[in-house]
Design an enzyme around this catalytic site. Structure first.
Site, PDB file in Angstrom:
ATOM      1  N   VAL A 239      14.440 -16.403   3.668  1.00  0.00           N
ATOM      2  CA  VAL A 239      13.070 -16.710   4.067  1.00  0.00           C
ATOM      3  C   VAL A 239      12.775 -18.210   3.949  1.00  0.00           C
ATOM      4  O   VAL A 239      12.066 -18.789   4.785  1.00  0.00           O
ATOM      5  CB  VAL A 239      12.074 -15.902   3.193  1.00  0.00           C
ATOM      6  CG1 VAL A 239      10.644 -16.395   3.381  1.00  0.00           C
ATOM      7  CG2 VAL A 239      12.173 -14.419   3.516  1.00  0.00           C
TER       8      VAL A 239
ATOM      9  N   LYS B 263       6.693   8.572  17.907  1.00  0.00           N
ATOM     10  CA  LYS B 263       7.755   7.585  18.096  1.00  0.00           C
ATOM     11  C   LYS B 263       7.977   7.297  19.581  1.00  0.00           C
ATOM     12  O   LYS B 263       8.251   6.152  19.967  1.00  0.00           O
ATOM     13  CB  LYS B 263       9.039   8.085  17.441  1.00  0.00           C
ATOM     14  CG  LYS B 263       8.926   8.202  15.922  1.00  0.00           C
ATOM     15  CD  LYS B 263      10.107   8.944  15.320  1.00  0.00           C
ATOM     16  CE  LYS B 263       9.970   9.064  13.810  1.00  0.00           C
ATOM     17  NZ  LYS B 263      11.055   9.883  13.210  1.00  0.00           N
TER      18      LYS B 263
ATOM     19  N   LEU C 221       0.857  -1.178   0.000  1.00  0.00           N
ATOM     20  CA  LEU C 221       0.000   0.000   0.000  1.00  0.00           C
ATOM     21  C   LEU C 221       0.890   1.224   0.000  1.00  0.00           C
ATOM     22  O   LEU C 221       1.542   1.542   1.002  1.00  0.00           O
ATOM     23  CB  LEU C 221      -0.912  -0.003   1.233  1.00  0.00           C
ATOM     24  CG  LEU C 221      -1.727  -1.278   1.462  1.00  0.00           C
ATOM     25  CD1 LEU C 221      -2.621  -1.131   2.688  1.00  0.00           C
ATOM     26  CD2 LEU C 221      -2.546  -1.645   0.230  1.00  0.00           C
TER      27      LEU C 221
ATOM     28  N   VAL D  87       8.507   7.394  -1.951  1.00  0.00           N
ATOM     29  CA  VAL D  87       9.959   7.274  -1.778  1.00  0.00           C
ATOM     30  C   VAL D  87      10.328   5.948  -1.133  1.00  0.00           C
ATOM     31  O   VAL D  87      11.198   5.212  -1.616  1.00  0.00           O
ATOM     32  CB  VAL D  87      10.493   8.456  -0.941  1.00  0.00           C
ATOM     33  CG1 VAL D  87      11.969   8.253  -0.610  1.00  0.00           C
ATOM     34  CG2 VAL D  87      10.302   9.772  -1.687  1.00  0.00           C
TER      35      VAL D  87
ATOM     36  N   GLY E 171      14.024   4.824  11.353  1.00  0.00           N
ATOM     37  CA  GLY E 171      14.487   4.323  10.066  1.00  0.00           C
ATOM     38  C   GLY E 171      15.153   2.968  10.132  1.00  0.00           C
ATOM     39  O   GLY E 171      14.574   1.984  10.602  1.00  0.00           O
TER      40      GLY E 171
ATOM     41  N   GLY F 147      16.076  19.286   1.615  1.00  0.00           N
ATOM     42  CA  GLY F 147      15.090  18.218   1.610  1.00  0.00           C
ATOM     43  C   GLY F 147      14.878  17.549   2.948  1.00  0.00           C
ATOM     44  O   GLY F 147      14.121  16.573   3.050  1.00  0.00           O
TER      45      GLY F 147
ATOM     46  N   GLY G  86      14.740   8.479   5.343  1.00  0.00           N
ATOM     47  CA  GLY G  86      15.199   8.303   3.968  1.00  0.00           C
ATOM     48  C   GLY G  86      14.648   7.025   3.368  1.00  0.00           C
ATOM     49  O   GLY G  86      14.323   6.057   4.080  1.00  0.00           O
TER      50      GLY G  86
END
Length: 437
Positions: free
Chosen positions: A40, A212, A16, A20, A141, A194, A311
């Site tokens: 896996v 967080k 979904l 980026v 991240g 950015g 990022g």
């Protein structure tokens, strides 16, 4: 889970969002397909990608046959094993993920706002269906933080978590410290590079860090916490003068998440705000857009997790780490660790939380002012650690640092100072952490 010939059946993934982070997830699934399949025990196969605009140009070529503008239908498909959500926001993401979990699909999400608001609802749905809900990418991240809190430190008692979890605010405060830039100039620089969004309020007003903080506290203290439980203060009020004063104290200013057990009673304190910390503290050297989290546990002692907190590629790395874990669990027919909220500790209000303040007062340069200022502190039983006068005449100011005290008493002292005869303005108030009392 095999198909004809004994080959393992692919784990089929619905994604979904394909911005980026999503684009990087697709790229890594392709470029590392063989390695991921080996880890896996079965191939990982993208079965569909829900996007708002199928015609948008993306960083990599995405098979248009995989694209759909109907996320609900994609999630409802019987052939889907794992749903990756990188859309963000509360609704409709909450409804999509609930539907996925209730239909027996494992979920990997990077949605901090949703998890900090409705995490318990999603965990309950996952537990009822016997599937996994993983979200390492929602905090810091690529830094492996949540799984160590949930699994590696499960046998320990965490006392405190102190961290820098927002790269935008850390970049701004780093530039203010290193170049003497004003807040507005540092924010403009962050935007040009950015690091800051066109509307940076989620970052600079502390909403991102508060979400967080709630997720971290849930895992660290085995207690259900939402973003509404977090005391939040952004960095808009931090001035170049505050940064300079911190430097004179041997400190720097950082936007911190602080989650800790109350010292003398059951409960936890949970807050997000800028604070001065000594330059000798490990977090003081965390520069620019990097994140770091400092964990203090009874047996393990002090641990620090450091790296890129945002990022596309770093966040996608965390997403795929979770995908590998939940895919392995599905193949083995088991469920990974879910929510642990057995402690049910109360979240304490900010008022009783013990902290220290650094204050800068613009004062009238005349006899008796210092005594009246000291009297305001005494009325609220707040002890002054140090005081310094700078300048004379109209440029006179007092710089004070307090000993630790209840935050409510410190706040009341500041309000008294604002109306005190001889105090022209309270020009700076920043909390202080980690300074010896």
């Amino acid at each position: 889970m095999t198909i004809d010939g004994g080959r393992p059946r692919p784990m089929r993934i619905a994604m979904l969002g394909c911005g980026v982070v999503g684009t990087e997830v697709v790229r890594l699934l392709r470029t590392h397909a063989d390695d991921l399949a080996a880890r896996v025990g079965a191939p990982l196969e993208i079965a569909g990608i829900a996007v708002r605009d199928p015609d948008r140009v993306r960083g990599i070529a995405v098979d248009r046959a995989l694209l759909t503008t109907d996320p609900g239908a994609l999630v409802a498909r019987d052939d889907i094993d794992i749903v990756i959500e990188v859309v963000g926001g509360i609704e409709p993401a909450r409804s999509w993920l609930l539907a996925a979990l209730q239909s027996g699909k494992s979920v990997v999400s990077a949605n901090k706002a949703l998890l900090a608001t409705h995490g318990s609802l999603l965990h309950d749905a996952a537990a009822a269906a016997g599937v996994d809900l993983y979200y390492e990418a929602a905090v810091a991240g690529a830094i492996p933080l949540l799984r160590p809190l949930r699994e590696s430190l499960a046998g320990d008692r965490i006392r405190r978590v102190l961290g820098i979890v927002n790269g935008t605010t850390n970049y701004i405060l780093t530039r203010m410290d290193e170049t003497g830039a004003s807040f507005d100039d540092a924010l403009a620089e962050a935007g040009a590079l950015g690091y800051a969004e066109a509307d940076p309020s989620a970052d600079i007003d502390g909403f991102d860090a508060a979400a967080k903080a709630a997720i971290i506290a849930q895992l660290a203290f085995h207690t259900r916490v939402t973003i509404d439980d977090v005391y939040r203060e952004g960095i808009r009020g931090v001035t170049a003068a505050d940064i300079a004063s911190a430097r004179e104290l041997g400190c720097t200013v950082k936007a911190l998440v602080i989650a800790e057990r109350a010292g003398d009673r059951p409960g936890i304190s949970l807050r997000v705000h800028p604070a001065m910390i000594p330059r000798s503290h490990p977090l003081a050297g965390v520069r620019e857009a990097f994140n770091a989290v400092f964990v203090e546990a009874e047996a393990a002692g002090q641990l620090m997790f450091y790296g890129r907190g945002a990022g596309g590629a770093p966040t996608a790395s965390a997403v795929l780490g979770d995908v590998v874990a939940v895919a392995r669990n599905r193949i083995a027919g088991r469920q990974g660790p879910g929510e642990s909220a057995y402690a049910a500790l109360p979240v304490l209000p900010m008022g009783p939380t013990v902290t220290s303040y650094h204050l800068q007062l613009d004062v009238t340069d005349k006899a008796g002012v210092l005594a009246s200022v000291a009297g305001a502190f005494a009325r609220h039983d707040v002890s002054i650690r140090s005081v310094r006068q700078d300048g004379r005449g109209d440029d006179a100011s007092l710089v004070l640092v307090t000993h630790p005290a209840a935050d409510a008493a410190l706040s009341a002292t500041v309000e008294d100072l604002r109306v005190l005869d001889g105090v022209r303005a309270v020009s700076g108030v920043v909390r202080v952490e980690g300074v010896e009392s």
